[in-house]
Design a protein around this motif. Structure first.
Motif, PDB file in Angstrom:
ATOM      1  N   VAL A   1       8.611  -8.677   6.221  1.00 30.46           N
ATOM      2  CA  VAL A   1       7.243  -8.708   6.746  1.00 30.46           C
ATOM      3  C   VAL A   1       6.249  -8.129   5.743  1.00 30.46           C
ATOM      4  CG1 VAL A   1       5.716  -7.765   8.525  1.00 30.46           C
ATOM      5  CG2 VAL A   1       7.900  -8.784   9.170  1.00 30.46           C
ATOM      6  N   ILE A   2       6.567  -6.999   5.109  1.00 22.38           N
ATOM      7  CA  ILE A   2       5.587  -6.451   4.166  1.00 22.38           C
ATOM      8  C   ILE A   2       5.457  -7.346   2.935  1.00 22.38           C
ATOM      9  CG2 ILE A   2       5.791  -4.080   4.987  1.00 22.38           C
ATOM     10  CD1 ILE A   2       7.279  -3.419   2.364  1.00 22.38           C
ATOM     11  N   LYS A   3       6.538  -8.012   2.570  1.00 26.15           N
ATOM     12  CA  LYS A   3       6.476  -8.980   1.479  1.00 26.15           C
ATOM     13  C   LYS A   3       5.551 -10.142   1.861  1.00 26.15           C
ATOM     14  CE  LYS A   3       9.942 -10.960  -1.500  1.00 26.15           C
ATOM     15  NZ  LYS A   3      10.261 -12.210  -1.649  1.00 26.15           N
ATOM     16  N   SER A   4       5.677 -10.592   3.094  1.00 24.54           N
ATOM     17  CA  SER A   4       4.817 -11.672   3.597  1.00 24.54           C
ATOM     18  C   SER A   4       3.362 -11.217   3.660  1.00 24.54           C
ATOM     19  CB  SER A   4       5.285 -12.125   4.981  1.00 24.54           C
ATOM     20  OG  SER A   4       6.596 -12.632   4.908  1.00 24.54           O
ATOM     21  N   PHE A   5       3.127  -9.970   4.090  1.00 26.19           N
ATOM     22  CA  PHE A   5       1.765  -9.433   4.123  1.00 26.19           C
ATOM     23  C   PHE A   5       1.159  -9.416   2.722  1.00 26.19           C
ATOM     24  CE2 PHE A   5       2.087  -6.611   8.196  1.00 26.19           C
ATOM     25  CZ  PHE A   5       2.005  -7.746   8.973  1.00 26.19           C
ATOM     26  N   ALA A   6       1.954  -9.013   1.734  1.00 21.18           N
ATOM     27  CA  ALA A   6       1.466  -8.962   0.354  1.00 21.18           C
ATOM     28  C   ALA A   6       1.067 -10.354  -0.119  1.00 21.18           C
ATOM     29  CB  ALA A   6       2.536  -8.369  -0.562  1.00 21.18           C
ATOM     30  N   GLN A   7       1.883 -11.341   0.193  1.00 20.11           N
ATOM     31  CA  GLN A   7       1.577 -12.710  -0.216  1.00 20.11           C
ATOM     32  C   GLN A   7       0.342 -13.238   0.516  1.00 20.11           C
ATOM     33  OE1 GLN A   7       5.337 -14.631   0.495  1.00 20.11           O
ATOM     34  NE2 GLN A   7       6.293 -13.648  -1.270  1.00 20.11           N
ATOM     35  N   ALA A   8       0.214 -12.914   1.794  1.00 21.51           N
ATOM     36  CA  ALA A   8      -0.936 -13.369   2.578  1.00 21.51           C
ATOM     37  C   ALA A   8      -2.225 -12.715   2.088  1.00 21.51           C
ATOM     38  CB  ALA A   8      -0.722 -13.066   4.055  1.00 21.51           C
TER      39      ALA A   8
ATOM     40  N   ASP B   1       1.617   0.936   5.144  1.00 21.05           N
ATOM     41  CA  ASP B   1       2.076   2.275   4.728  1.00 21.05           C
ATOM     42  C   ASP B   1       3.251   2.758   5.565  1.00 21.05           C
ATOM     43  OD1 ASP B   1       0.439   2.767   2.578  1.00 21.05           O
ATOM     44  OD2 ASP B   1      -0.964   4.025   3.667  1.00 21.05           O
ATOM     45  N   ARG B   2       3.151   2.600   6.876  1.00 22.16           N
ATOM     46  CA  ARG B   2       4.248   3.041   7.751  1.00 22.16           C
ATOM     47  C   ARG B   2       5.516   2.241   7.468  1.00 22.16           C
ATOM     48  NH1 ARG B   2       0.163   3.005  11.815  1.00 22.16           N
ATOM     49  NH2 ARG B   2       1.158   1.198  12.748  1.00 22.16           N
ATOM     50  N   ALA B   3       5.368   0.951   7.254  1.00 23.05           N
ATOM     51  CA  ALA B   3       6.533   0.109   6.964  1.00 23.05           C
ATOM     52  C   ALA B   3       7.157   0.478   5.622  1.00 23.05           C
ATOM     53  CB  ALA B   3       6.126  -1.368   6.979  1.00 23.05           C
TER      54      ALA B   3
ATOM     55  N   GLN C   1       7.436  -3.515  -4.371  1.00 21.20           N
ATOM     56  CA  GLN C   1       6.651  -3.821  -5.572  1.00 21.20           C
ATOM     57  C   GLN C   1       5.573  -4.860  -5.278  1.00 21.20           C
ATOM     58  OE1 GLN C   1       6.995  -2.158  -8.586  1.00 21.20           O
ATOM     59  NE2 GLN C   1       5.037  -3.149  -8.981  1.00 21.20           N
ATOM     60  N   GLU C   2       5.893  -5.860  -4.455  1.00 21.95           N
ATOM     61  CA  GLU C   2       4.887  -6.864  -4.101  1.00 21.95           C
ATOM     62  C   GLU C   2       3.732  -6.244  -3.336  1.00 21.95           C
ATOM     63  OE1 GLU C   2       5.671 -10.795  -2.786  1.00 21.95           O
ATOM     64  OE2 GLU C   2       7.617 -10.861  -3.766  1.00 21.95           O
ATOM     65  N   VAL C   3       4.049  -5.316  -2.441  1.00 18.62           N
ATOM     66  CA  VAL C   3       3.009  -4.634  -1.679  1.00 18.62           C
ATOM     67  C   VAL C   3       2.164  -3.758  -2.604  1.00 18.62           C
ATOM     68  CG1 VAL C   3       2.640  -2.874   0.092  1.00 18.62           C
ATOM     69  CG2 VAL C   3       4.210  -4.740   0.520  1.00 18.62           C
ATOM     70  N   LYS C   4       2.811  -3.100  -3.535  1.00 16.01           N
ATOM     71  CA  LYS C   4       2.075  -2.272  -4.491  1.00 16.01           C
ATOM     72  C   LYS C   4       1.156  -3.140  -5.343  1.00 16.01           C
ATOM     73  CE  LYS C   4       2.629   0.984  -8.264  1.00 16.01           C
ATOM     74  NZ  LYS C   4       3.551   1.570  -9.232  1.00 16.01           N
ATOM     75  N   ASN C   5       1.660  -4.261  -5.833  1.00 15.89           N
ATOM     76  CA  ASN C   5       0.852  -5.160  -6.660  1.00 15.89           C
ATOM     77  C   ASN C   5      -0.329  -5.749  -5.886  1.00 15.89           C
ATOM     78  OD1 ASN C   5       2.588  -4.695  -8.770  1.00 15.89           O
ATOM     79  ND2 ASN C   5       3.680  -6.627  -8.570  1.00 15.89           N
ATOM     80  N   ALA C   6      -0.159  -5.957  -4.608  1.00 21.81           N
ATOM     81  CA  ALA C   6      -1.233  -6.481  -3.761  1.00 21.81           C
ATOM     82  C   ALA C   6      -2.235  -5.394  -3.366  1.00 21.81           C
ATOM     83  CB  ALA C   6      -0.646  -7.139  -2.517  1.00 21.81           C
ATOM     84  N   GLU C   7      -1.951  -4.162  -3.798  1.00 22.07           N
ATOM     85  CA  GLU C   7      -2.813  -3.011  -3.518  1.00 22.07           C
ATOM     86  C   GLU C   7      -3.023  -2.793  -2.030  1.00 22.07           C
ATOM     87  OE1 GLU C   7      -6.312  -3.605  -5.912  1.00 22.07           O
ATOM     88  OE2 GLU C   7      -5.200  -3.303  -7.765  1.00 22.07           O
ATOM     89  N   LEU C   8      -1.924  -2.903  -1.272  1.00 22.88           N
ATOM     90  CA  LEU C   8      -1.985  -2.696   0.161  1.00 22.88           C
ATOM     91  C   LEU C   8      -1.562  -1.294   0.577  1.00 22.88           C
ATOM     92  CD1 LEU C   8      -0.575  -6.050   1.565  1.00 22.88           C
ATOM     93  CD2 LEU C   8      -2.927  -5.243   1.606  1.00 22.88           C
ATOM     94  N   LEU C   9      -1.067  -0.517  -0.363  1.00 25.08           N
ATOM     95  CA  LEU C   9      -0.614   0.829  -0.019  1.00 25.08           C
ATOM     96  C   LEU C   9      -1.711   1.833  -0.305  1.00 25.08           C
ATOM     97  CD1 LEU C   9       2.991   0.855  -1.487  1.00 25.08           C
ATOM     98  CD2 LEU C   9       2.310   0.577   0.888  1.00 25.08           C
ATOM     99  N   GLN C  10      -1.880   2.751   0.621  1.00 27.78           N
ATOM    100  CA  GLN C  10      -2.849   3.830   0.405  1.00 27.78           C
ATOM    101  C   GLN C  10      -2.273   4.846  -0.564  1.00 27.78           C
ATOM    102  OE1 GLN C  10      -4.380   5.491   4.036  1.00 27.78           O
ATOM    103  NE2 GLN C  10      -4.351   3.504   5.022  1.00 27.78           N
TER     104      GLN C  10
END
Length: 95
Positions: free
Chosen positions: A15-22, A36-38, A83-92
């Motif tokens: 799911v977080i990978k999908s969020f990063a792509q979306a 962040d929680r995930a 890493q995908e979430v980090k690259n998408a700058e979705l983490l606080q």
């Protein structure tokens, strides 16, 4: 409970990978608090040596995606998602 934790790890990573792509499509807003929680759940699932351990058995192997063959592939799957979430700058905060 072991099977649930294992499936929950895989599903959370997916799911977080999908969020990063979306988020890269700029067509939707992703709640960074949820991500962040995930991500923290995934990070807290690591063993002391860095592996993500398979805690149970998956009944339907096709649902596991590419992460079902070994501890190494499961670890890679989790790290790629992070890493995908980090690259998408979705983490606080990335720890």
């Amino acid at each position: 409970m072991c099977v649930c934790v294992c499936v929950l790890f895989r599903l959370t990573a997916f799911v977080i990978k999908s969020f990063a792509q979306a988020s890269k499509l700029n067509m939707t807003t992703i709640d960074v608090n949820v991500v962040d929680r995930a991500a923290n759940f995934i990070l807290n699932s690591q063993s002391p040596n860095g592996d993500f351990m398979d805690l149970g058995n998956i009944i339907h192997k096709a649902m596991a995606g590419g992460s079902s063959s070994s501890v190494n592939s499961l670890t890679a799957y989790g790290l790629i998602a992070l890493q995908e979430v980090k690259n998408a700058e979705l983490l606080q905060v990335y720890t």
